[in-house]
Design a protein around this motif. Structure first.
Motif, short mmCIF file in Angstrom:
data_model
loop_
_atom_site.label_atom_id
_atom_site.label_comp_id
_atom_site.label_asym_id
_atom_site.label_seq_id
_atom_site.Cartn_x
_atom_site.Cartn_y
_atom_site.Cartn_z
N ASP A 47 3.27 0.60 -10.50
CA ASP A 47 3.68 0.12 -9.18
C ASP A 47 5.07 0.65 -8.80
N TRP B 79 8.30 -2.86 1.28
CA TRP B 79 7.42 -1.71 1.38
C TRP B 79 6.86 -1.40 0.01
N LYS B 80 5.82 -0.55 -0.03
CA LYS B 80 5.15 -0.25 -1.28
C LYS B 80 5.21 1.24 -1.55
N SER C 148 3.27 3.01 -3.35
CA SER C 148 1.95 3.65 -3.30
C SER C 148 1.58 4.11 -1.90
N GLU C 149 2.15 3.47 -0.87
CA GLU C 149 1.84 3.85 0.51
C GLU C 149 2.77 4.93 1.05
N LYS C 150 3.84 5.24 0.32
CA LYS C 150 4.81 6.23 0.78
C LYS C 150 4.82 7.49 -0.09
N ARG D 31 5.68 -4.98 -0.09
CA ARG D 31 4.84 -5.50 0.99
C ARG D 31 4.15 -4.32 1.67
N SER D 32 2.86 -4.43 1.83
CA SER D 32 2.11 -3.38 2.52
C SER D 32 2.51 -3.34 3.99
N HIS D 33 2.52 -2.12 4.58
CA HIS D 33 2.83 -2.07 6.00
C HIS D 33 1.68 -2.61 6.85
N TYR D 34 0.56 -2.95 6.20
CA TYR D 34 -0.54 -3.60 6.91
C TYR D 34 -0.33 -5.12 7.00
N GLU D 35 0.61 -5.64 6.22
CA GLU D 35 0.89 -7.07 6.22
C GLU D 35 2.01 -7.38 7.21
#
Length: 245
Positions: free
Chosen positions: A54, A135-136, A138-140, A193-197
Motif C-alpha cells: 500500500d 489520497w492513495k 495505487s491510484e497515482k 482515501r480513494s478519489h472516488y470517495e
C-alpha cells in the motif's frame, strides 16, 4: 496507534497560498528532522512491515533514480559508505541497495515520490508514501502530473502548465518548496482515501488538528529524475494558534 504530534511548525500553515506557491529552499533544509522524527520513523517501519504494497511502489525502470536518491539522502544525513544507520536513536537499519525506497522509508520521516519525464509530462514512477493525506498511491502510481492532481478543483489547465514548467526547470542543488494546511478531525498520519470517495469536510471551528505538508521538489543530477519530498506535520489546534494565531 499512538497520536504523534509536533508542538511547533517552521512556517505559518494558516496563511493561505495560491497554487503553485513555490519558493526556493536552502539545500540543507530538505531533510531537516523535527521533534517527531523518531516516532514518525517508527510508524513508517511498521507500515512497511505490515502494508508494504500500500505504501511502496516502484517501476523497475526507475530503480536507478531510486538508488541515486538513496545515495543523496545518505550523503546528507549519514555517510555514502554506511552499510547500516541508526536514525533518531531508533533501531539500526541495514542499507539495501536492491530496496532503495524501502530503506528510505525506514531511515527518514519524509515521504518520497519519484517523477520521470515520459513524453510531455512527468510520471510518478516510484514512491514510498507512508503518510498520504486523503489520497492513495495505487491510484497515482504511473500517472502523469495532471492525473496525479485529479480531482483537485483548483488544478486547472493553467496551473498544470505552470507546474510542468517547474518540474522541467528545477535544477540540481536548487530545490524548491511550498506548503499546505488543512484542518483534520483525525490526527492519524496514514490516511489513504480513494478519489472516488467523498471527502469529509472539516470546518475550522470543529477541527482539533492541523495537518500541513512541507512539499519539496528537487532534481537528481545523474538520472535527471525529479523527487517530490513530503514532510508531514500534525499539530493540535491550540498549538498552531499559540504559535501563529
Amino acid at each position: 496507534m499512538d497520536v504523534i504530534l509536533q508542538k511547533q511548525i517552521p512556517f505559518n500553515p494558516l496563511q493561505a497560498q495560491k497554487l503553485p506557491g513555490i519558493q526556493p529552499l536552502p539545500p540543507q533544509d530538505w531533510l531537516r528532522p523535527d521533534e517527531a522524527s523518531t516516532a514518525q520513523i517508527a510508524v513508517r517501519r511498521q507500515l512497511l512491515d505490515d502494508r508494504r504494497d500500500d505504501v511502496l511502489m516502484l517501476d523497475p525502470e526507475a530503480m536507478p533514480a531510486a538508488q541515486e536518491l538513496l545515495r543523496m539522502v545518505l550523503a546528507q544525513r549519514y555517510s555514502p559508505e554506511d552499510q547500516e544507520v541508526q536514525p533518531g536513536g531508533g533501531q539500526s537499519v541495514t542499507i539495501d541497495w536492491e530496496d532503495p525506497l524501502g530503506t528510505l522509508g525506514r531511515i527518514t520521516q519524509q515521504d518520497f515520490c519519484i517523477l520521470e519525464k515520459r513524453g510531455d509530462e512527468h510520471v510518478m514512477t516510484g514512491a514510498v508514501l507512508c503518510f498520504p493525506a486523503s489520497w492513495k498511491l495505487s491510484e497515482k502510481f504511473m500517472a502523469p502530473l495532471t492525473g496525479i492532481h485529479t480531482p483537485v478543483p483548483s488544478y486547472d489547465t493553467g496551473i498544470a502548465k505552470r507546474v510542468q514548467r517547474l518540474f522541467d526547470g528545477v535544477q540540481p542543488g536548487r530545490p524548491l518548496w511550498r506548503y499546505n494546511g488543512l484542518w483534520y478531525q483525525d490526527p492519524a498520519l496514514h490516511q489513504p482515501r480513494s478519489h472516488y470517495e467523498a471527502r469529509n469536510e472539516v470546518h475550522d471551528a470543529a477541527a482539533e488538528y492541523m495537518r500541513s505538508e512541507k512539499q519539496m521538489i528537487l532534481r537528481l543530477p545523474e538520472t535527471r529524475a525529479v523527487v517530490f519530498c513530503i514532510h508531514t506535520y500534525v499539530l493540535a489546534k491550540r498549538d498552531v494558534l499559540a504559535q501563529w494565531g
